[in-house]
Scaffold this motif. Structure first.
Motif, PDB file in Angstrom:
ATOM      1  N   ASN A   1       0.854  -1.186   0.000  1.00 10.42           N
ATOM      2  CA  ASN A   1       0.000   0.000   0.000  1.00 10.42           C
ATOM      3  C   ASN A   1       0.890   1.236   0.000  1.00 10.42           C
ATOM      4  OD1 ASN A   1      -1.827   2.061   0.408  1.00 10.42           O
ATOM      5  ND2 ASN A   1      -2.723   1.220   2.271  1.00 10.42           N
TER       6      ASN A   1
ATOM      7  N   GLN B   1      -5.539   2.707   8.584  1.00 12.86           N
ATOM      8  CA  GLN B   1      -5.605   2.364   7.163  1.00 12.86           C
ATOM      9  C   GLN B   1      -6.283   1.005   7.061  1.00 12.86           C
ATOM     10  OE1 GLN B   1      -1.581   2.556   5.739  1.00 12.86           O
ATOM     11  NE2 GLN B   1      -1.335   4.686   6.338  1.00 12.86           N
TER      12      GLN B   1
ATOM     13  N   GLY C   1      -8.075  -2.326   5.031  1.00 12.36           N
ATOM     14  CA  GLY C   1      -7.821  -3.197   3.890  1.00 12.36           C
ATOM     15  C   GLY C   1      -8.027  -4.618   4.348  1.00 12.36           C
TER      16      GLY C   1
END
Length: 215
Positions: free
Chosen positions: A25, A201, A203
């Motif tokens: 990422n 973050q 994901g």
């Protein structure tokens, strides 16, 4: 708790592939760098624990007076020193040091960082207590840690409960302990820090970025 020979050898063996692997990422990584730079000062004596092959330490080094970066794996530090020789920075020192072996007398450090490390430690409480001894009063501890996703996470749970144990059984994966973000925050605060900034973050898993000040 000191790392086992398996853990040291595992990370040394994968060091070259680790260095060549693209960042999963990149947007998140760059965001982490910018957030961290905002807390660094040109006079800071900084330490990064679990530095891997040194890329992050080398990118942050121009923003501090000195950067000491450590890892338990000789293979990782070998690659890091090669990068340092190519880059020409004169304010970076790479050392082979396991987390509990860091000597408080070498500090105190204005900033201690641990990126993608805390979820790999078997005794996180003891590690955080020791890290606190390395940070100067009022100094910062900056970390980014893989945590459990807050909701759903079916694929994550399948990997954690099925694939990961199988890989560990055959020596293809290290120890991993995924905490919730709330659990991680509580442990860092218990070690004597006040969290002053956080960012997540999302994901496959949750990456929890924290900036904490030593109280």
């Amino acid at each position: 708790m000191t790392a086992t020979a398996f853990e040291t050898n595992f990370w040394s063996k994968v060091s070259r592939k680790y260095a060549e692997r693209p960042i999963d990422n990149m947007e998140g990584y760059l965001d982490t760098l910018e957030r961290t730079k905002a807390h660094l000062r040109p006079t800071d004596n900084a330490l990064e624990i679990g530095c891997g092959t040194g890329s992050t330490a080398l990118l942050l080094a121009p923003h501090v007076a000195h950067m000491t970066a450590t890892d338990l794996a000789p293979g990782m530090i070998e690659v890091a020193r090669e990068k340092l020789a190519e880059g020409g920075l004169d304010n970076v020192t790479f050392k082979i040091v396991d987390v509990p072996a860091h000597n408080p007398a070498d500090g105190p450090y204005d900033v201690v960082m641990a990126h993608n490390l805390l979820h790999l430690l078997k005794d996180l409480d003891a590690a955080l207590e020791h890290i606190a001894t390395l940070v100067a009063p009022g100094g910062l501890f900056i970390s980014k840690t893989v945590c459990e996703p807050r909701a759903g996470g079916l694929k994550f749970n399948l990997v954690r409960r099925l694939a990961l144990p199988l890989m560990q059984l055959f020596g293809k994966a290290p120890f991993v302990n995924f905490l919730s973000a709330a659990q991680l925050d509580a442990k860092i605060e218990l070690a004597g820090f006040e969290i002053i900034e956080s960012a997540d973050q999302t994901g496959f898993a949750l990456s929890r970025y924290l900036v904490a000040r030593k109280t």
